[in-house]
Design a protein around this motif. Structure first.
Motif, short mmCIF file in Angstrom:
data_model
loop_
_atom_site.label_atom_id
_atom_site.label_comp_id
_atom_site.label_asym_id
_atom_site.label_seq_id
_atom_site.Cartn_x
_atom_site.Cartn_y
_atom_site.Cartn_z
N VAL A 112 0.57 -5.85 1.53
CA VAL A 112 -0.45 -5.10 2.17
C VAL A 112 -1.25 -4.12 1.17
O VAL A 112 -0.52 -3.29 0.58
CB VAL A 112 0.04 -4.10 3.29
N GLY A 113 -2.46 -4.33 1.23
CA GLY A 113 -3.28 -3.18 0.17
C GLY A 113 -3.60 -3.81 -0.92
O GLY A 113 -4.73 -3.41 -1.83
N LEU A 114 -3.00 -4.95 -1.33
CA LEU A 114 -3.25 -5.64 -2.65
C LEU A 114 -4.58 -6.60 -2.43
O LEU A 114 -4.82 -7.27 -1.34
CB LEU A 114 -2.40 -6.56 -3.00
N GLU A 115 -5.24 -6.69 -3.49
CA GLU A 115 -6.42 -7.79 -3.62
C GLU A 115 -5.98 -8.67 -4.59
O GLU A 115 -5.82 -8.48 -5.69
CB GLU A 115 -7.95 -7.15 -3.75
N PRO A 116 -5.73 -10.10 -4.05
CA PRO A 116 -5.00 -11.05 -4.90
C PRO A 116 -5.92 -11.42 -6.25
O PRO A 116 -5.16 -11.88 -7.21
CB PRO A 116 -5.06 -12.36 -3.79
N ASN A 117 -7.22 -11.26 -6.20
CA ASN A 117 -7.98 -11.71 -7.37
C ASN A 117 -8.08 -10.65 -8.32
O ASN A 117 -8.66 -11.04 -9.43
CB ASN A 117 -9.32 -12.16 -6.73
N LEU A 118 -7.63 -9.56 -7.90
CA LEU A 118 -7.57 -8.46 -9.01
C LEU A 118 -6.45 -8.40 -9.88
O LEU A 118 -5.22 -9.09 -9.42
CB LEU A 118 -7.53 -7.12 -8.29
N SER A 119 -6.39 -7.89 -11.18
CA SER A 119 -5.16 -7.79 -11.94
C SER A 119 -4.21 -6.88 -11.40
O SER A 119 -4.50 -6.01 -10.33
CB SER A 119 -5.73 -7.30 -13.30
N GLY A 120 -3.18 -6.88 -12.04
CA GLY A 120 -2.11 -6.01 -11.60
C GLY A 120 -2.52 -4.62 -12.06
O GLY A 120 -2.46 -3.54 -11.01
N VAL A 121 -3.16 -4.36 -13.09
CA VAL A 121 -3.59 -2.84 -13.43
C VAL A 121 -4.45 -2.69 -12.17
O VAL A 121 -4.68 -1.40 -11.83
CB VAL A 121 -4.09 -2.64 -14.89
N GLU A 122 -5.54 -3.19 -11.90
CA GLU A 122 -6.62 -2.95 -10.98
C GLU A 122 -6.14 -2.68 -9.75
O GLU A 122 -6.44 -1.95 -8.95
CB GLU A 122 -7.58 -3.93 -10.87
N ASN A 123 -5.13 -3.52 -9.15
CA ASN A 123 -4.16 -3.21 -8.08
C ASN A 123 -3.64 -1.86 -7.98
O ASN A 123 -3.35 -1.25 -6.78
CB ASN A 123 -3.41 -4.45 -7.72
N ILE A 124 -2.99 -1.51 -8.99
CA ILE A 124 -2.09 -0.15 -9.23
C ILE A 124 -3.40 0.76 -9.15
O ILE A 124 -3.05 1.73 -8.22
CB ILE A 124 -1.49 0.00 -10.62
N LYS A 125 -4.37 0.88 -9.40
CA LYS A 125 -5.51 1.78 -9.18
C LYS A 125 -5.88 1.84 -7.77
O LYS A 125 -6.29 2.83 -6.95
CB LYS A 125 -6.78 1.56 -10.10
N ARG A 126 -6.16 0.69 -7.25
CA ARG A 126 -6.30 0.31 -5.83
C ARG A 126 -5.33 0.91 -5.11
O ARG A 126 -5.65 1.58 -3.94
CB ARG A 126 -6.58 -1.23 -5.33
N LEU A 127 -4.02 0.66 -5.30
CA LEU A 127 -3.04 1.10 -4.35
C LEU A 127 -2.91 2.87 -4.58
O LEU A 127 -2.44 3.46 -3.43
CB LEU A 127 -1.68 0.69 -4.64
N GLY A 128 -3.29 3.00 -5.73
CA GLY A 128 -3.20 4.56 -6.14
C GLY A 128 -4.21 5.27 -4.90
O GLY A 128 -4.09 6.40 -4.42
#
Length: 201
Positions: A66-82
């Motif tokens: 939940v909250g992850l965007e599958p097509n974004l990278s791990g780093v980009e998802n860390i920023k998103r989750l942040g």
């Protein structure tokens, strides 16, 4: 025939005060109200009666992905989750390396998350959740995935959070985990919350 609506009361007469330093373990069978209570505390659900008041920075890990965007990278998802956890962008940038290091995903940080295994997704989400010492952490069975090394690091991180007197609300079917990480214990039964002693688990 007349359509009838089925009303299911997920939670009943919950009266719970949680203070700094509390680590609450929720136990009970599936359907007893554990996840509903976590979602209520987290603000995902709104109460139909009564109120929920939360003071402090709250982060939650209830559903994997939940909250992850599958097509974004791990780093980009860390920023998103942040951002979803309420971090300031500059704060996320500051602790980004720490999150990646704790997760153990350095070689995969620039790959899209859709290529990650469920264990890798768990590590990414948990690492983002706990890095930076949040006030309140809400967890639902997060140990159900992940390798042995990560589970050990997660346990150490949880103990570090407890040492810093943060609040933890943790739902699990594992009595051993509940006893290890928690200092207050609640048995959920048909939507009711019954506080019990450790020896009653």
């Amino acid at each position: 025939s007349q359509n009838k609506k089925l009303l299911i009361r997920a939670l009943n007469e919950i009266n719970l005060i949680v203070q700094e330093g509390d680590a609450i373990g929720l136990i009970g069978p599936n359907g007893s109200g554990k996840s509903s209570l976590l979602r209520l505390i987290s603000g995902i659900y709104q109460p139909t009666k009564g109120f929920v008041e939360v003071k402090g920075e709250l982060r939650t890990l209830i559903s994997l992905g939940v909250g992850l965007e599958p097509n974004l990278s791990g780093v980009e998802n860390i920023k998103r989750l942040g951002a979803l956890h309420g971090y300031e962008r500059c704060h996320t940038e500051t602790i980004l390396d720490e999150i990646v290091a704790f997760s153990g995903l350095e070689p995969y940080k620039d790959l899209p998350v859709r290529t990650y295994s469920s264990g890798m997704v768990l590590r990414l989400m948990f690492s983002t959740l706990v890095t930076g010492n949040p006030d309140i952490v809400i967890l639902d069975e997060f140990f159900s995935a992940g390798d042995e090394s990560f589970i050990k690091r997660s346990a150490e991180k949880m103990e570090e959070l407890l040492d810093k007197a943060k609040i933890l609300v943790f739902a699990s079917h594992s009595k051993d985990q509940i006893k290890r990480y928690c200092n207050r214990f609640i048995r959920m039964e048909n939507g009711f919350a019954i506080e019990i002693e450790k020896n009653e688990i």
